[in-house]
Enzyme design. Sequence first.
Site, PDB file in Angstrom:
ATOM      1  N   ASP A 368       0.825  -1.211   0.000  1.00 42.03           N
ATOM      2  CA  ASP A 368       0.000   0.000   0.000  1.00 42.03           C
ATOM      3  C   ASP A 368       0.861   1.264   0.000  1.00 42.03           C
ATOM      4  O   ASP A 368       1.975   1.266   0.531  1.00 42.03           O
ATOM      5  CB  ASP A 368      -0.905  -0.024   1.245  1.00 42.03           C
ATOM      6  CG  ASP A 368      -2.044   0.974   1.128  1.00 42.03           C
ATOM      7  OD1 ASP A 368      -2.299   1.462  -0.006  1.00 42.03           O
ATOM      8  OD2 ASP A 368      -2.677   1.273   2.147  1.00 42.03           O
ATOM      9  N   HIS A 385       2.586   3.137  -9.008  1.00 39.51           N
ATOM     10  CA  HIS A 385       2.519   1.679  -9.188  1.00 39.51           C
ATOM     11  C   HIS A 385       3.770   1.167  -9.903  1.00 39.51           C
ATOM     12  O   HIS A 385       4.293   0.104  -9.587  1.00 39.51           O
ATOM     13  CB  HIS A 385       1.266   1.298  -9.984  1.00 39.51           C
ATOM     14  CG  HIS A 385      -0.009   1.689  -9.283  1.00 39.51           C
ATOM     15  ND1 HIS A 385      -0.230   1.401  -7.964  1.00 39.51           N
ATOM     16  CD2 HIS A 385      -1.109   2.358  -9.709  1.00 39.51           C
ATOM     17  CE1 HIS A 385      -1.416   1.869  -7.593  1.00 39.51           C
ATOM     18  NE2 HIS A 385      -1.972   2.461  -8.639  1.00 39.51           N
ATOM     19  N   GLU A 415     -11.790  -5.064  -5.855  1.00 39.91           N
ATOM     20  CA  GLU A 415     -12.308  -3.713  -5.566  1.00 39.91           C
ATOM     21  C   GLU A 415     -11.592  -2.651  -6.407  1.00 39.91           C
ATOM     22  O   GLU A 415     -12.106  -1.554  -6.606  1.00 39.91           O
ATOM     23  CB  GLU A 415     -12.127  -3.364  -4.073  1.00 39.91           C
ATOM     24  CG  GLU A 415     -13.053  -4.099  -3.113  1.00 39.91           C
ATOM     25  CD  GLU A 415     -12.644  -5.550  -2.906  1.00 39.91           C
ATOM     26  OE1 GLU A 415     -11.433  -5.857  -3.010  1.00 39.91           O
ATOM     27  OE2 GLU A 415     -13.536  -6.389  -2.674  1.00 39.91           O
ATOM     28  N   LEU A 477      11.377 -20.325  -4.048  1.00 37.79           N
ATOM     29  CA  LEU A 477      10.293 -19.492  -3.514  1.00 37.79           C
ATOM     30  C   LEU A 477       9.022 -19.653  -4.357  1.00 37.79           C
ATOM     31  O   LEU A 477       9.087 -19.613  -5.593  1.00 37.79           O
ATOM     32  CB  LEU A 477      10.748 -18.025  -3.561  1.00 37.79           C
ATOM     33  CG  LEU A 477       9.690 -16.973  -3.254  1.00 37.79           C
ATOM     34  CD1 LEU A 477       9.390 -16.939  -1.753  1.00 37.79           C
ATOM     35  CD2 LEU A 477      10.160 -15.591  -3.717  1.00 37.79           C
ATOM     36  N   SER A 542      -7.835  -5.902   4.351  1.00 36.11           N
ATOM     37  CA  SER A 542      -8.410  -5.642   3.030  1.00 36.11           C
ATOM     38  C   SER A 542      -8.702  -6.876   2.182  1.00 36.11           C
ATOM     39  O   SER A 542      -8.326  -6.920   1.009  1.00 36.11           O
ATOM     40  CB  SER A 542      -7.522  -4.682   2.241  1.00 36.11           C
ATOM     41  OG  SER A 542      -7.488  -3.443   2.874  1.00 36.11           O
TER      42      SER A 542
HETATM   43  C1  FPP Z   1      -2.171  -0.021  -3.211  1.00 38.47           C
HETATM   44  O1  FPP Z   1      -1.705   1.294  -3.210  1.00 38.47           O
HETATM   45  C2  FPP Z   1      -1.466  -0.716  -4.265  1.00 38.47           C
HETATM   46  C3  FPP Z   1      -2.095  -1.253  -5.352  1.00 38.47           C
HETATM   47  C4  FPP Z   1      -3.536  -1.199  -5.569  1.00 38.47           C
HETATM   48  C5  FPP Z   1      -1.318  -1.894  -6.430  1.00 38.47           C
HETATM   49  C6  FPP Z   1      -0.059  -2.574  -6.025  1.00 38.47           C
HETATM   50  C7  FPP Z   1       0.704  -2.855  -7.262  1.00 38.47           C
HETATM   51  C8  FPP Z   1       2.029  -2.782  -7.345  1.00 38.47           C
HETATM   52  C9  FPP Z   1       2.941  -2.553  -6.199  1.00 38.47           C
HETATM   53  C10 FPP Z   1       2.675  -2.989  -8.644  1.00 38.47           C
HETATM   54  C11 FPP Z   1       2.712  -4.443  -8.911  1.00 38.47           C
HETATM   55  C12 FPP Z   1       3.428  -4.712 -10.105  1.00 38.47           C
HETATM   56  C13 FPP Z   1       3.086  -5.679 -10.975  1.00 38.47           C
HETATM   57  C14 FPP Z   1       4.018  -5.967 -12.037  1.00 38.47           C
HETATM   58  C15 FPP Z   1       1.825  -6.403 -10.916  1.00 38.47           C
HETATM   59  P1  FPP Z   1      -2.721   2.475  -3.470  1.00 38.47           P
HETATM   60  O2  FPP Z   1      -2.739   2.751  -4.920  1.00 38.47           O
HETATM   61  O3  FPP Z   1      -4.040   2.156  -2.863  1.00 38.47           O
HETATM   62  O4  FPP Z   1      -2.010   3.630  -2.719  1.00 38.47           O
HETATM   63  P2  FPP Z   1      -2.680   4.783  -1.843  1.00 38.47           P
HETATM   64  O5  FPP Z   1      -3.280   4.112  -0.647  1.00 38.47           O
HETATM   65  O6  FPP Z   1      -1.514   5.641  -1.503  1.00 38.47           O
HETATM   66  O7  FPP Z   1      -3.669   5.446  -2.730  1.00 38.47           O
END
Ligand code: FPP
Length: 606
Positions: A368, A385, A415, A477, A542
Site C-alpha cells: 500500500d 505503481h 475492488e 520461492l 483488506s
Molecule cells: C495499493 O496502493 C497498491 C495497489 C492497488 C497496487 C499494487 C501494485 C504494485 C505494487 C505494482 C505491482 C506490479 C506488478 C508488475 C503487478 P494504493 O494505490 O491504494 O495507494 P494509496 O493508498 O496511496 O492510494
Amino acid sequence: MRRSRSVYRAAAIDEPRLVEGYEACRRAIRRAGGTEYPTARLMPPALRPALWAIYATGRVIDDVADTGDPSGREALFDAWTTAFDEDLRRGDSEDPVRRALVHTMLTWDLPTDGLSAAFAATRADIAGRTHPTWKAWSTYSQAVNTSFFAQGAALLAAAGLYLPLRLRYLDAARQWVDALSVIDNLEDLAEDLAQGRVTVPVEVLTDHGLTAADLTGGTHDAPVEAMIGHLAAQARLWLAQPDLFRELPPALAVVARAVTDIGRLRLERVERAGAQLLHGKPRLPRLASRRILLPARLKAHVAWRFLTPIGPARSRRDTATPHPPTLAALLPAPRTELPTPPRPHPSGARPPSCPTRRLPRHVAVVMDGNGRWATDRGLPRTEGHRAGGESMRDVVHGALEIGLRYLTLYAFSTENWRRRPEEIDGLLALVREDMVDAAVLDHDVRFRWAGSAEGLPQDVLERLVRLEHATRDRTGLTLTLCVNYGGRIELTQAAASLARAAVAGRIDPAHICERVFAAHLALPDLPDVDLLWRTGGEQRTSNLLPWHAAYAELHFSDTRWPDVDRRDLWRAITAYADRGRNFGAVPDSAAPAAGPPAHDAGAPGH
Ligand code: FPP
C-alpha cells in the site's frame, strides 16, 4: 459419401479436390477404429471435417513414425512434416490428408504451434524412448496429446466458442488427458512391443518386479496382470473429473462425458484382457459403445443447437474480437535452465541470520501507498505503481536471499476495478510488460496467480498462465501474485463448489470440516499465512487471503510501498521471529512459531 454431404454443406466445402482430401481423412480415422471418429460425430457438422483433418494427421504421423527401421522412419517423418510446411505456404497439397489439413488451417486461421509441438514430440519418440518415471511419461503424453487438444481448442475459439481457462481446473484437465493416454498405451501394448517400444514408465515396471524384457518375452503373467490392474485403476481415477466437465460449455460437456464413459468401457475391456494385452488389442463391444454414443449424439445435437451455438470461421487477425486464451497457452515447455541466484541489494546489505525454524513459511503483503507516494511527488498515480513494481522485484530477491518458501503479493484486488480507467490500465500494463517476468523467470521462483479470470483482459490472463506453466517445476520461492483477487469471492466460490458436490451426492454435508473446505479453495495447496504485512501506514487486511490468514501475525509499517526494499521485508521477518505464537493455547504450552492447530481441531481461542 452420401452421409457426409450434409456435413460438407454445413462446412461450406464443395470443391471436389477438397472433398476428396477430407474423405481420405474421414476414412483413415474410421478405419483405425479408435474413438476419434465416433466422438467427432458428437461435434457440430460445420466443424467435423476440420476435426477429421486434425485427427487423421495424428494417425498419419503416428503411422509414419512406426513404419520401417528407425532411421528410415525419421527421414519419412521429416519429409512429411517439411512437405506440410511447404504445402501450408502454397495453400494446397498433392497429398489428400495434407490438402485437407492445409485447408482447415487456412479456413479457420489456426495457429500452428499446437501442430508443431505434436510433430516435435512424436519425432523425438521415433527411436523408442523409455520413460523412467510417471513424470517423464506425463511430460511426453502431454506434449503429444495436449498439443492436439490445443489445436481442437483453437478450432473452437475460431468458431467463437470461448473455453474459459481457469487455472484451478488445469491439473484436472491434464489428469484427464493422461487417463486417455494410459488407456491408449494399454490398448496398444502388443503393437508397441512389436515395434520395440515400451510405453509403461520404468518405475511402474520395477514396482511390479518386471523389466521391459519381461513384457517383450510375454512371460510373468501374474505380475503383468497386477501391473495392468494398477495402470487401469490409475486411469480410472484420473478420468473422474466432474468439476472439470461442469466448467465446460454444455455441448462440450456432453462430448467430454461420452469420451469418459467410453474410456471406462475401454478400461473394462483392458482389465478383462489382462496379460492377453501383450498379444493383441482388445475390441470395444459395439453394443455397449452404442449405448453410450447414441444418447450422447442426441444430447449433443440439442446442446449445440440451443445451448452452445457456434459461429462461422473467424479470422484471428480480426482484432475487434479478442483472441481467447486456449490450452495452446500452456504449450511452451517449463524452464529447465539452472536459475540464477538473487541479485544482491545495491547497498551490499545481507539478510539477517534467522534460524530456519523461526522463519515464517508464508508472508503475504498488502503493498500500500503507491498512490500517495506519486501524489506527493506531483506524479500520476500510475507512476506510483510503476515504482512499486521495482520495490516488488527487490522484495522478491530479498525473499530468495533469506530463504522464504512462500510470498504472496496483492497487486490488484476485485475492488480496484472501482478506480479510474487510466489507473486500472496502468496497473494491468505492469503485468503485461516484463515487470513480473523479470522478477521471476531467471530465478528459482515458482510463480502462481490467485484471482478470478472474469474481467481480466485475455492477454493478461494468458501471460499469467504462461508464467505459471514456465515455472511450474521450480522448487525455491513460491510467489503468488494476487491479480483480480477478492477474499470473499474466493470463500463464496469454495462454498458454491462444496454445495455442488453435496447436491451431486459426492460429499456428505456431515463430513464437511475445515480440511474439506480448504480443499475447495482455488489454491488448496497454499499454506496458511504466518505473517501478513501491510505498508503505507494503514492497518487493515483488506480482503487478502481471509481463510489462510486467519491466524496470521500482523505487521504494519508506515513506509509507502515504492520506498520499500528487501530490508523492510527482513525487518518484518525479524519482528515476527521475535514474537511468540500460541494459536489460542496457553503460552507456556506452545513453542514459538509452532504450526496452527490441525484444521479440524475445533474453535480457536482468541
Ligand atoms: C495499493 O496502493 C497498491 C495497489 C492497488 C497496487 C499494487 C501494485 C504494485 C505494487 C505494482 C505491482 C506490479 C506488478 C508488475 C503487478 P494504493 O494505490 O491504494 O495507494 P494509496 O493508498 O496511496 O492510494
